[in-house]
Enzyme design. Structure first.
Site, PDB file in Angstrom:
ATOM      1  N   LYS A  13       0.838  -1.213   0.000  1.00  0.00           N
ATOM      2  CA  LYS A  13       0.000   0.000   0.000  1.00  0.00           C
ATOM      3  C   LYS A  13       0.872   1.262   0.000  1.00  0.00           C
ATOM      4  O   LYS A  13       0.659   2.167  -0.803  1.00  0.00           O
ATOM      5  CB  LYS A  13      -0.916   0.020   1.248  1.00  0.00           C
ATOM      6  CG  LYS A  13      -1.834  -1.190   1.340  1.00  0.00           C
ATOM      7  CD  LYS A  13      -2.735  -1.117   2.558  1.00  0.00           C
ATOM      8  CE  LYS A  13      -2.011  -1.180   3.891  1.00  0.00           C
ATOM      9  NZ  LYS A  13      -1.326  -2.469   4.143  1.00  0.00           N
ATOM     10  N   ARG A  88      -9.401   0.295   9.239  1.00  0.00           N
ATOM     11  CA  ARG A  88      -8.973  -1.073   9.537  1.00  0.00           C
ATOM     12  C   ARG A  88     -10.016  -1.822  10.347  1.00  0.00           C
ATOM     13  O   ARG A  88      -9.824  -3.004  10.640  1.00  0.00           O
ATOM     14  CB  ARG A  88      -7.672  -1.035  10.334  1.00  0.00           C
ATOM     15  CG  ARG A  88      -6.403  -1.142   9.487  1.00  0.00           C
ATOM     16  CD  ARG A  88      -5.228  -0.950  10.428  1.00  0.00           C
ATOM     17  NE  ARG A  88      -4.043  -1.632  10.031  1.00  0.00           N
ATOM     18  CZ  ARG A  88      -2.988  -1.029   9.473  1.00  0.00           C
ATOM     19  NH1 ARG A  88      -3.028   0.233   9.168  1.00  0.00           N
ATOM     20  NH2 ARG A  88      -1.898  -1.725   9.228  1.00  0.00           N
ATOM     21  N   ARG A 127      11.690  -5.659   4.924  1.00  0.00           N
ATOM     22  CA  ARG A 127      11.413  -4.254   4.605  1.00  0.00           C
ATOM     23  C   ARG A 127      12.425  -3.309   5.269  1.00  0.00           C
ATOM     24  O   ARG A 127      12.859  -3.521   6.392  1.00  0.00           O
ATOM     25  CB  ARG A 127       9.998  -3.894   5.075  1.00  0.00           C
ATOM     26  CG  ARG A 127       9.668  -2.423   4.931  1.00  0.00           C
ATOM     27  CD  ARG A 127       8.206  -2.130   4.933  1.00  0.00           C
ATOM     28  NE  ARG A 127       7.504  -2.502   6.146  1.00  0.00           N
ATOM     29  CZ  ARG A 127       6.189  -2.413   6.294  1.00  0.00           C
ATOM     30  NH1 ARG A 127       5.439  -1.993   5.288  1.00  0.00           N
ATOM     31  NH2 ARG A 127       5.622  -2.777   7.423  1.00  0.00           N
ATOM     32  N   ARG A 160      11.558  -1.218  10.822  1.00  0.00           N
ATOM     33  CA  ARG A 160      10.465  -0.919  11.753  1.00  0.00           C
ATOM     34  C   ARG A 160      10.456  -1.906  12.920  1.00  0.00           C
ATOM     35  O   ARG A 160      10.647  -3.100  12.710  1.00  0.00           O
ATOM     36  CB  ARG A 160       9.117  -0.993  11.008  1.00  0.00           C
ATOM     37  CG  ARG A 160       8.736   0.307  10.354  1.00  0.00           C
ATOM     38  CD  ARG A 160       7.540   0.204   9.453  1.00  0.00           C
ATOM     39  NE  ARG A 160       6.378  -0.427  10.060  1.00  0.00           N
ATOM     40  CZ  ARG A 160       5.176  -0.479   9.492  1.00  0.00           C
ATOM     41  NH1 ARG A 160       4.994   0.062   8.302  1.00  0.00           N
ATOM     42  NH2 ARG A 160       4.171  -1.079  10.090  1.00  0.00           N
ATOM     43  N   ARG A 171       0.009  -9.125  13.430  1.00  0.00           N
ATOM     44  CA  ARG A 171      -0.633  -8.151  12.533  1.00  0.00           C
ATOM     45  C   ARG A 171      -1.416  -8.837  11.426  1.00  0.00           C
ATOM     46  O   ARG A 171      -2.497  -8.381  11.043  1.00  0.00           O
ATOM     47  CB  ARG A 171       0.433  -7.224  11.926  1.00  0.00           C
ATOM     48  CG  ARG A 171       0.912  -6.197  12.954  1.00  0.00           C
ATOM     49  CD  ARG A 171       2.315  -5.700  12.656  1.00  0.00           C
ATOM     50  NE  ARG A 171       2.432  -4.996  11.409  1.00  0.00           N
ATOM     51  CZ  ARG A 171       3.563  -4.873  10.722  1.00  0.00           C
ATOM     52  NH1 ARG A 171       4.672  -5.428  11.171  1.00  0.00           N
ATOM     53  NH2 ARG A 171       3.591  -4.211   9.605  1.00  0.00           N
TER      54      ARG A 171
END
Ligand code: ADP
Ligand code: AMP
Length: 216
Positions: A13, A88, A127, A160, A171
């Site tokens: 996203k 969400r 990431r 992160r 998550r």
């Protein structure tokens, strides 16, 4: 054009939102990024959000809806916006509808970037993020030109805190339970567009643009 970029954590996203924001000249509003900035500054809201985010849980609805409502009232959202990571929960989606109705607006498209579960885990654990502009890299799929440095703004890249395997699993479970049901919510409103997010970054972008057409 008022857009929602929808999809599981790691679906791409943020990556797509950054490019779409440039192309369509509308602001990219990422609730996750807003929380991370507040956390870095140690504001009261940031410290409160950190308790949830670092464990991979959702920040309470009242806090999240509050920051989105304020952000959407900014003049730069007049001609459109791209929401990334919001809504969400069903309550967030219903609240968004009310907020937009107050100014005679609505969501034009919800773009669901659909990616296989195994790929999501690999994407999140590899990431690397830019601490300044929020650009997202991947050690294999999208390495920065200079290791550890953002191609866009030259800032340092970081991992992160919530991209560790334990938080990632939480998550993804939270996404399945609380967020995925929104697909039906938006199907009923006839604005859902599903994109195959397993393809490379450029192809995903091209598919999104072809669905949105010239609605600039
Ligand atoms: P989200 O904002 O949905 O959590 P990101 O845009 O940050 O996801 O992307 C998650 C990770 O996957 C990043 O490391 C990014 O570089 C990488 N990525 C994004 N899109 C793709 C893609 N189509 N193929 C492979 N890797 C991707
Ligand atoms: P993201 O950058 O979208 O992956 O979001 C990072 C984290 O911020 C999430 O795992 C949540 O803890 C929190 N967060 C972001 N957006 C929301 C939201 N709409 N509702 C609740 N929590 C959120």
């Amino acid at each position: 054009m008022n857009l929602i970029l929808f999809g599981a954590p790691g679906a791409g996203k943020g990556t797509q939102a950054l490019e779409l924001a440039k192309s369509y000249q509308i602001p990219h509003i990422s609730t996750g990024e807003m929380f991370r900035q507040a956390m870095a500054k140690h504001t009261p809201m940031g410290d409160e959000a950190a308790k949830y985010i670092n464990k991979g849980n959702l920040v309470p609805d009242d806090v999240t809806i509050g920051i989105v409502k304020e952000r959407l009232s900014n003049p730069d959202c007049q001609n459109g916006f791209i929401l990334d990571g919001f809504p969400r929960t069903t309550f967030q989606a219903e609240s968004l509808e009310k907020i937009l109705q107050e100014s005679n607006k609505k969501i034009d498209y919800v773009i669901d970037i659909d990616v296989n579960q195994d790929a999501l885990i690999q994407r999140l654990t590899g990431r690397r993020m830019c601490s300044k502009c929020g650009a997202s890299y991947h050690i294999i799929h999208r390495p920065s030109k200079i290791e550890g440095v953002c191609d866009e703004c030259g800032n340092e890249l970081y991992i992160r805190k919530d991209d560790n395997l334990e938080s990632v699993k939480t998550r993804l479970e939270t996404y399945q339970k609380q967020t995925k049901p929104l697909i039906d919510f938006y199907k009923q409103r006839d604005c859902l567009v599903v994109i195959d997010g397993n393809q490379d970054i450029k192809k995903v972008f091209a598919d999104i643009v072809s669905k949105l057409g010239d609605n600039k």
